[in-house]
Design an enzyme around this catalytic site. Structure first.
Site, PDB file in Angstrom:
ATOM      1  N   HIS A 188       0.861  -1.186   0.000  1.00  0.00           N
ATOM      2  CA  HIS A 188       0.000   0.000   0.000  1.00  0.00           C
ATOM      3  C   HIS A 188       0.893   1.229   0.000  1.00  0.00           C
ATOM      4  O   HIS A 188       1.908   1.279   0.699  1.00  0.00           O
ATOM      5  CB  HIS A 188      -0.906  -0.017   1.239  1.00  0.00           C
ATOM      6  CG  HIS A 188      -1.952   1.045   1.238  1.00  0.00           C
ATOM      7  ND1 HIS A 188      -1.687   2.353   1.574  1.00  0.00           N
ATOM      8  CD2 HIS A 188      -3.280   0.987   0.935  1.00  0.00           C
ATOM      9  CE1 HIS A 188      -2.808   3.064   1.483  1.00  0.00           C
ATOM     10  NE2 HIS A 188      -3.784   2.272   1.101  1.00  0.00           N
ATOM     11  N   ARG A 226      -3.211   1.678  -4.356  1.00  0.00           N
ATOM     12  CA  ARG A 226      -2.927   0.287  -4.729  1.00  0.00           C
ATOM     13  C   ARG A 226      -3.655  -0.002  -6.028  1.00  0.00           C
ATOM     14  O   ARG A 226      -4.520   0.761  -6.452  1.00  0.00           O
ATOM     15  CB  ARG A 226      -3.331  -0.677  -3.618  1.00  0.00           C
ATOM     16  CG  ARG A 226      -4.691  -0.457  -3.042  1.00  0.00           C
ATOM     17  CD  ARG A 226      -4.878  -1.160  -1.702  1.00  0.00           C
ATOM     18  NE  ARG A 226      -6.105  -0.725  -1.079  1.00  0.00           N
ATOM     19  CZ  ARG A 226      -7.048  -1.546  -0.610  1.00  0.00           C
ATOM     20  NH1 ARG A 226      -6.880  -2.856  -0.680  1.00  0.00           N
ATOM     21  NH2 ARG A 226      -8.144  -1.075  -0.061  1.00  0.00           N
ATOM     22  N   LYS A 284      -7.647   0.920  -7.819  1.00  0.00           N
ATOM     23  CA  LYS A 284      -8.355   1.896  -7.000  1.00  0.00           C
ATOM     24  C   LYS A 284      -8.389   3.246  -7.722  1.00  0.00           C
ATOM     25  O   LYS A 284      -7.601   3.507  -8.626  1.00  0.00           O
ATOM     26  CB  LYS A 284      -7.675   2.053  -5.638  1.00  0.00           C
ATOM     27  CG  LYS A 284      -7.694   0.784  -4.790  1.00  0.00           C
ATOM     28  CD  LYS A 284      -9.108   0.412  -4.381  1.00  0.00           C
ATOM     29  CE  LYS A 284      -9.111  -0.806  -3.475  1.00  0.00           C
ATOM     30  NZ  LYS A 284     -10.499  -1.162  -3.067  1.00  0.00           N
ATOM     31  N   ASP A 337      -6.517   9.489  -5.709  1.00  0.00           N
ATOM     32  CA  ASP A 337      -6.876  10.243  -4.507  1.00  0.00           C
ATOM     33  C   ASP A 337      -5.735  11.224  -4.227  1.00  0.00           C
ATOM     34  O   ASP A 337      -4.561  10.841  -4.250  1.00  0.00           O
ATOM     35  CB  ASP A 337      -7.069   9.277  -3.333  1.00  0.00           C
ATOM     36  CG  ASP A 337      -7.593   9.943  -2.072  1.00  0.00           C
ATOM     37  OD1 ASP A 337      -7.119  11.042  -1.724  1.00  0.00           O
ATOM     38  OD2 ASP A 337      -8.471   9.349  -1.409  1.00  0.00           O
ATOM     39  N   CYS A 353      -4.510  12.467  -1.597  1.00  0.00           N
ATOM     40  CA  CYS A 353      -3.593  12.215  -0.481  1.00  0.00           C
ATOM     41  C   CYS A 353      -2.364  11.415  -0.907  1.00  0.00           C
ATOM     42  O   CYS A 353      -1.296  11.554  -0.314  1.00  0.00           O
ATOM     43  CB  CYS A 353      -4.306  11.535   0.685  1.00  0.00           C
ATOM     44  SG  CYS A 353      -4.794   9.821   0.393  1.00  0.00           S
ATOM     45  N   TYR A 354      -2.521  10.590  -1.965  1.00  0.00           N
ATOM     46  CA  TYR A 354      -1.372   9.792  -2.409  1.00  0.00           C
ATOM     47  C   TYR A 354      -0.338  10.641  -3.135  1.00  0.00           C
ATOM     48  O   TYR A 354       0.774  10.171  -3.384  1.00  0.00           O
ATOM     49  CB  TYR A 354      -1.840   8.621  -3.272  1.00  0.00           C
ATOM     50  CG  TYR A 354      -2.665   7.655  -2.463  1.00  0.00           C
ATOM     51  CD1 TYR A 354      -2.093   6.932  -1.419  1.00  0.00           C
ATOM     52  CD2 TYR A 354      -4.027   7.515  -2.686  1.00  0.00           C
ATOM     53  CE1 TYR A 354      -2.848   6.083  -0.640  1.00  0.00           C
ATOM     54  CE2 TYR A 354      -4.797   6.667  -1.915  1.00  0.00           C
ATOM     55  CZ  TYR A 354      -4.203   5.953  -0.887  1.00  0.00           C
ATOM     56  OH  TYR A 354      -4.950   5.122  -0.104  1.00  0.00           O
ATOM     57  N   ASP A 376     -10.564  14.907  -2.188  1.00  0.00           N
ATOM     58  CA  ASP A 376      -9.830  13.712  -2.593  1.00  0.00           C
ATOM     59  C   ASP A 376      -9.768  13.574  -4.104  1.00  0.00           C
ATOM     60  O   ASP A 376      -8.788  13.107  -4.676  1.00  0.00           O
ATOM     61  CB  ASP A 376     -10.429  12.450  -1.958  1.00  0.00           C
ATOM     62  CG  ASP A 376     -11.915  12.268  -2.270  1.00  0.00           C
ATOM     63  OD1 ASP A 376     -12.549  13.206  -2.813  1.00  0.00           O
ATOM     64  OD2 ASP A 376     -12.450  11.191  -1.950  1.00  0.00           O
ATOM     65  N   ASP A 435     -11.794  18.631   2.580  1.00  0.00           N
ATOM     66  CA  ASP A 435     -11.512  18.416   4.002  1.00  0.00           C
ATOM     67  C   ASP A 435     -10.060  18.793   4.260  1.00  0.00           C
ATOM     68  O   ASP A 435      -9.265  18.936   3.329  1.00  0.00           O
ATOM     69  CB  ASP A 435     -11.786  16.958   4.415  1.00  0.00           C
ATOM     70  CG  ASP A 435     -10.956  15.956   3.619  1.00  0.00           C
ATOM     71  OD1 ASP A 435      -9.733  15.878   3.874  1.00  0.00           O
ATOM     72  OD2 ASP A 435     -11.503  15.266   2.745  1.00  0.00           O
ATOM     73  N   HIS A 447      -7.098  16.231   3.004  1.00  0.00           N
ATOM     74  CA  HIS A 447      -6.691  16.305   1.599  1.00  0.00           C
ATOM     75  C   HIS A 447      -6.162  17.688   1.228  1.00  0.00           C
ATOM     76  O   HIS A 447      -5.346  17.818   0.315  1.00  0.00           O
ATOM     77  CB  HIS A 447      -7.860  15.898   0.706  1.00  0.00           C
ATOM     78  CG  HIS A 447      -8.203  14.446   0.794  1.00  0.00           C
ATOM     79  ND1 HIS A 447      -9.152  13.946   1.660  1.00  0.00           N
ATOM     80  CD2 HIS A 447      -7.677  13.367   0.152  1.00  0.00           C
ATOM     81  CE1 HIS A 447      -9.218  12.639   1.537  1.00  0.00           C
ATOM     82  NE2 HIS A 447      -8.328  12.255   0.635  1.00  0.00           N
TER      83      HIS A 447
END
Length: 408
Positions: free
Chosen positions: A219, A262, A265, A268, A270-271, A310, A317, A320
């Site tokens: 991950h 991963r 998916k 997003d 945050c990655y 996201d 939020d 993110h």
């Protein structure tokens, strides 16, 4: 016509500042869903703002180190005052979350100490330049002992006294001890750094990635915690097949330009942090399309109220928002000269006037997730991988770290 995408500086600053009153309200949605992790929420807010504003402005805007008087607007006779209500500083709040029974910090007042919130607390105090204040020095030894108590015989770390094991906790423990200047404190035998590094290395999978424990699914978030921890321990030599690891990371880039955590998916925001920080430490940020990723992050902005979501069209939020801004910093687009993909809008009405801000924006450190000036002031240790073996190609923000070239 310019192909630059707006970055809504003022709106983001206002959004982050507005969260304080929302989080403190017992009836707000934000207050309810973040009650258990208030400490981390404050860290995300303070650090995001610290990348956009000078330190003194962050202090003033967020009451980081000093209290402020809040006007009392109540109309009831029993609540109305002439002087207003004094609001505690964020540093005061952090100290109120110290758990005397364990020696760690909780996610909010009256909560048990946990390594996740202990790191967030220390990061906040580091930004506030409060790690050398007398009241923290009085509890510093207890914090170190709390972290010591969490290391297991195999080198791993539990999150708290209940014993959950996760590589996230290994990163939090080593990062916390480094912030405390106690990582290699042989006189006090803090933790076994060698065993900690060997345990982390045992979590690397056949595909090059890392999971939360040996054999767990790879991950992107866990990869950062493992690579970051090995960087702090100066044991990047324990990584097996770094090219395979970085290939797994760069394969996370989707058609949208965003990154997922991963396979199979959705992308997003945050990655952008979890993956870019790892690639930065390992010297391979150029393995992904930086322009496409920056464009994805910028499309996730709320152009009306500020903040970053996201993915495009979703609700923003603070989590993110922080990692989106951090990602833009790691990509360098927050700091590039005029003419890049990002155009800073500095006023609410959309007029251009913020390009000069790019030179003022503080940079994020990929190892400690703190502004680089804070990391250098504390003289924090770390290690980076330089595949080119040419020090002139190393990112300026990483030059204070030791360089590993893959040779032993």
């Amino acid at each position: 016509m310019s192909s630059s995408i707006p970055f809504y500086h003022n709106l983001h600053v206002q959004y982050i500042q507005s969260l304080a009153s929302k989080i403190d309200s017992p009836t707000s949605y934000e207050g309810a869903v973040t009650e258990h992790l208030r400490m981390s929420g404050i860290y995300w807010s303070i650090t995001a703002l610290s990348l956009l504003l000078p330190a003194e402005q962050v202090d003033q805007a967020m009451n980081l180190t000093s209290c402020c008087n809040i006007e009392n607007t109540s109309t009831s006779p029993e609540n109305k005052t002439t002087e207003g209500t004094k609001n505690q500083s964020i540093v005061d709040f952090v100290h109120d979350c110290f758990d005397e029974s364990t020696g760690g910090f909780g996610g909010n007042k009256l909560q048990d100490g946990h390594i996740l919130y202990t790191l967030s607390a220390l990061q906040i105090l580091a930004i506030a330049n409060a790690l050398q204040e007398d009241r923290f020095l009085q509890i510093k030894r207890k914090v170190i002992q709390f972290i010591q108590s969490l290391q297991q015989s195999d080198g791993s770390f539990a999150g708290d006294k209940w014993g959950e094991i996760d590589t996230r906790f290994s990163y939090c423990a080593l990062s916390s001890l480094s912030l405390l200047g106690a990582l290699n404190d042989d006189s006090n035998h803090t933790v076994n750094v060698q065993k900690a590094a060997e345990y982390i290395a045992s979590c690397q999978n056949f595909d090059g990635g890392f999971g939360c424990h040996p054999g767990a699914e790879s991950h992107a978030g866990q990869i950062f915690t493992c690579v970051g921890a090995l960087s702090i321990a100066k044991r990047l030599d324990l990584l097996r097949d770094v090219d395979l690891l970085c290939w797994w990371l760069c394969e996370r880039q989707c058609d949208s330009g965003g990154l997922n955590g991963r396979p199979e998916k959705q992308a997003d925001v945050c990655y952008s942090w979890w993956i870019l920080s790892s690639l930065s430490i390992l010297g391979r940020v150029d393995w992904i399309s930086k322009k496409k990723l920056a464009s994805f992050i910028l499309k996730c902005q709320d152009e009306d109220d500020g903040g970053i979501a996201d993915r495009p069209g979703d609700m923003v939020d603070v989590f993110h928002t922080f990692f989106g801004i951090a990602g833009l910093s790691l990509l360098g687009v927050l700091h590039e000269e005029e003419g890049g993909i990002l155009k800073v809008l500095d006023v609410e009405n959309g007029e251009e006037g913020g390009e000069e801000r790019k030179a003022q924006y503080r940079r994020i450190d990929p190892v400690y997730a703190l502004p680089t000036d804070v990391v250098r002031k504390l003289q924090l240790q770390g290690q980076i991988w330089n595949p080119n073996k040419d020090s002139s190609l190393v990112d300026d923000r990483l030059r204070s770290y030791s360089i590993y070239n893959g040779d032993m």
